[in-house]
Design an enzyme around this catalytic site. Structure first.
Site, mmCIF file in Angstrom:
data_model
loop_
_atom_site.group_PDB
_atom_site.id
_atom_site.type_symbol
_atom_site.label_atom_id
_atom_site.label_comp_id
_atom_site.label_asym_id
_atom_site.label_seq_id
_atom_site.Cartn_x
_atom_site.Cartn_y
_atom_site.Cartn_z
ATOM 1 N N ILE A 1 37.942 45.564 46.865
ATOM 2 C CA ILE A 1 37.280 46.580 46.048
ATOM 3 C C ILE A 1 36.461 45.944 44.933
ATOM 4 O O ILE A 1 35.308 46.319 44.705
ATOM 5 C CB ILE A 1 38.321 47.539 45.439
ATOM 6 C CG1 ILE A 1 39.100 48.248 46.548
ATOM 7 C CG2 ILE A 1 37.655 48.552 44.523
ATOM 8 C CD1 ILE A 1 40.239 49.116 46.022
ATOM 9 N N THR B 1 41.569 39.696 41.861
ATOM 10 C CA THR B 1 40.776 40.472 42.814
ATOM 11 C C THR B 1 41.570 41.709 43.188
ATOM 12 O O THR B 1 42.783 41.632 43.389
ATOM 13 C CB THR B 1 40.468 39.640 44.071
ATOM 14 O OG1 THR B 1 39.759 38.457 43.688
ATOM 15 C CG2 THR B 1 39.621 40.436 45.055
ATOM 16 N N LYS C 1 46.368 44.269 43.166
ATOM 17 C CA LYS C 1 45.684 43.360 42.248
ATOM 18 C C LYS C 1 46.310 41.982 42.398
ATOM 19 O O LYS C 1 47.469 41.772 42.031
ATOM 20 C CB LYS C 1 45.815 43.858 40.811
ATOM 21 C CG LYS C 1 45.034 43.021 39.810
ATOM 22 C CD LYS C 1 44.976 43.703 38.462
ATOM 23 C CE LYS C 1 44.067 42.930 37.512
ATOM 24 N NZ LYS C 1 43.934 43.634 36.220
ATOM 25 N N ASP D 1 42.177 45.129 26.123
ATOM 26 C CA ASP D 1 40.893 44.959 26.810
ATOM 27 C C ASP D 1 40.324 46.321 27.214
ATOM 28 O O ASP D 1 39.969 46.537 28.369
ATOM 29 C CB ASP D 1 41.069 44.061 28.043
ATOM 30 C CG ASP D 1 39.717 43.570 28.574
ATOM 31 O OD1 ASP D 1 38.790 43.365 27.768
ATOM 32 O OD2 ASP D 1 39.590 43.401 29.800
#
Length: 636
Positions: free
Chosen positions: A24, A31, A47, A141
């Site tokens: 994705i 990734t 993930k 983040d």
């Protein structure tokens, strides 16, 4: 070349459970793949950490530890973490798969957004962040790439608590660095310090960007952007979009203040301020389309149509902005192609009329649709009376449920169903989960359990094991729990230490010595002292005990635990054996033969001179005597 064709993870089974099906996205640390949980038959997002980071034991340990913390954060506006694992060189998370697009896709496609749409997006973001902050987690983040907009209009924040500064080499590109530094708080840059106000700063930057279509700090390199974070205040959004409500200017500047002390304390406080501002703004202020912007930004800021996130199509469904207008096409049509239009006008009048009629019908239906539906407002964190009154003022019916919460104060709203930002009918029933405060688990009943079982029961109850002490008990067998402090049934705060008392068995008492006593007498004496008597199945020879008397007992000390078992062995009397005839033999030879036969030897010397021999033996040789008894030798 399509590098996904060469991705070795595609088609692989992770942990014998998750099948990797499609890549994705690729980020600086991991990734993300779409996968299938073959055990539960559900689609998940996988993930997978990049190999370089997965090889760092410290980073991997932190990744796993924080993943476990995030997995406990169940919230409608947070992407759930289902599982964590490692398979060979692949360290991964299995997460909720959220079809849709990111806030970055939306802003890239639409530019500046109307204030109502901005609030519809930011309030659910703050709801999810607020739940994390009250649970002790900081995102670190927050950026548009980490905000997902689902196809049914929900807003979800991803990557909670998993991103920190990574030391050493990494594959993060300049674009990825720019995407992150645009939202870093000054204290995060200078000291690496993070707390809930760090996320508030990032939300202030998001608020500015959604209202204006631009980031407040830009530059050709990450260092230029970082310098602006440290040296330049975020301007009011109305400097780029004139006409914005002053309340929106004030909250943006406060949330993105360089001094952390001037910001709202956490996302819950910022959410409350935004909800207050929403109630103050007029419909015209909320639905105002982004107007003309300052000259420096005018060329880059597109004019967008009034919309809401429920009406936004996915990026691949949006018409390209560079499509050539029909008027320009007409101007560039060769004159020869432009025939007399009077004849042809009749050919297009009817289709255009039909299109106009269709547009009016669709517009009317849209107006009716919007008249029946509304956005679910956020009442998270409000007290129950205020939340109920707010929803009832909007015409909604309210149902209240009570639930425990370790992060939301008693009497305040934990969550709502439907969730914040959902599209609902104006006559809907909304269910509010209101906090009863932290769940105070009761100390379980532990008496009679083994120590291991009691410790597990304490942990299962949400409590902690405290000090373990041992004491004697006449009623509780050795090794089992006598009781606890606090006692069973007492309500405690989660993780309160529970002290355990374990039985070391009954207290020791005097143990009668019954060796030599007749069996009946010995049994009576032991039972009277509180012991259980067991008779050994085999009798033994004994030189000290008569036949039928007790030859031995076990235990044979002075004390033993009351109620314990005493084993007694019955005597068969002495064992009779032949006495060797040693008359006429010297002492040494006679002693050797008698000792070998099982006798003790006593010597009487009537003549100390010369080399005497055995003159008298008692008992006499060739007779029988009790084994172990004494044979007396007289030497002359």
């Amino acid at each position: 070349m399509d590098t996904t064709l060469h991705d070795p993870l595609l088609g692989r089974m992770l942990d014998a459970r998750y099948r990797v099906e499609q890549r994705i996205a690729v980020g600086g640390m991991a990734t993300v793949y779409r996968g299938l949980d073959t055990r539960l038959d559900r689609v998940v997002a996988l993930k997978v950490m990049h190999a370089g980071l997965a090889g760092d034991p410290e980073f991997t340990a932190r990744f796993i530890r924080e993943a476990k913390a995030v997995a406990r954060l169940a919230h409608a506006n947070v992407v759930n973490v289902y599982d964590q694992g490692a398979d060979g060189d692949a360290v991964f998370l299995a997460m909720e798969y959220v079809p849709g697009w990111t806030l970055r896709d939306l802003m890239r496609d639409r530019g500046a957004l109307p204030p109502r749409t901005v609030l519809d997006i930011l309030e659910p973001i703050l709801a999810g962040l607020g739940a994390a902050h009250r649970a002790g987690l900081v995102h670190r983040d927050v950026k548009p790439e980490n905000v997902l907009l689902t196809e049914d209009g929900r807003v979800k924040v991803t990557d909670f608590g998993l991103v920190r500064a990574v030391s050493g080499e990494s594959s993060v590109t300049t674009g990825q660095v720019m995407g992150t530094v645009s939202y870093l708080a000054p204290e995060q840059i200078e000291q690496g310090a993070t707390d809930p106000r760090t996320d508030v700063y990032a939300c202030g930057i998001l608020l500015f960007e959604m209202l204006t279509g631009h980031k407040p700090h830009t530059g050709d390199s990450p260092m230029q952007v970082i310098y602006q974070h440290l040296s330049t205040d975020v301007p009011a959004p109305s400097t780029l979009v004139p006409g914005l409500a002053p309340q929106l200017d004030a909250i943006t500047v406060a949330a993105a203040a360089r001094d952390a002390a001037r910001r709202p304390a956490d996302a819950v406080e910022l959410l409350g301020a935004l909800q207050h501002i929403r109630r103050e703004l007029t419909p015209a202020q909320l639905d105002a389309e982004p107007g003309a912007v300052a000259p420096a930004a005018a060329a880059a800021t597109p004019r967008v149509e009034r919309t809401s996130i429920m009406q936004l199509p996915p990026p691949d469904m949006v018409m390209p902005r560079h499509a050539q207008p029909l008027e320009d096409q007409a101007q560039r049509t060769p004159r020869a192609a432009r025939r007399p239009q009077r004849r042809r006008r009749a050919a297009w009048v009817l289709p255009v009329s039909l299109l106009v009629a269709a547009a009016l019908i669709v517009g009317g239906a849209s107006w009716a649709w919007n008249g029946l539906y509304m956005r679910m407002p956020s009442v998270l964190g409000l007290t129950q009376p205020v939340a109920v009154r707010t929803l009832q003022d909007d015409g909604l019916t309210v149902r209240v449920r009570q639930d425990f919460s370790g992060t939301v104060a008693r009497g305040r709203v934990i969550s709502s169903d439907p969730g914040v930002g959902s599209r609902i009918r104006k006559d809907s029933t909304v269910t509010l989960d209101v906090s009863k405060g932290p769940d105070r688990p009761a100390v379980p009943s532990l008496s009679g359990l083994s120590l291991a079982a009691a410790e597990q029961a304490v942990k299962d109850a949400g409590l902690a094991v405290g000090t373990v002490t041992r004491q004697s008990s006449d009623s509780v067998p050795k090794g089992e729990v006598v009781g606890s402090s606090p006692a069973a049934g007492a309500k405690q705060q989660p993780n309160t230490p529970i002290d355990l008392v374990v039985s070391s068995g009954a207290a020791p008492v005097d143990l009668p010595d019954v060796v030599g006593e007749p069996l009946d007498q010995a049994t009576s004496d032991l039972q009277d002292a509180g012991f259980t008597v067991v008779i050994a199945p085999q009798q033994v020879f004994s030189a000290d005990a008569d036949p039928g008397a007790v030859a031995a007992m076990s235990p044979d000390g002075q004390t033993a635990a009351k109620g314990s078992t005493v084993t007694v062995t019955v005597s068969k009397g002495p064992q009779l054996v032949d006495v060797p005839d040693v008359t006429g033999l010297h002492e040494a030879e006679a002693r050797k033969l008698l000792t070998a036969a099982g006798f003790k030897v006593q010597v009487i010397k009537l003549n100390p001179f010369g080399s005497p021999t055995v003159h008298i033996e008692s008992p006499n040789g060739n007779q029988q005597a009790a084994k172990g008894s004494t044979v007396t030798l007289t030497l002359l």
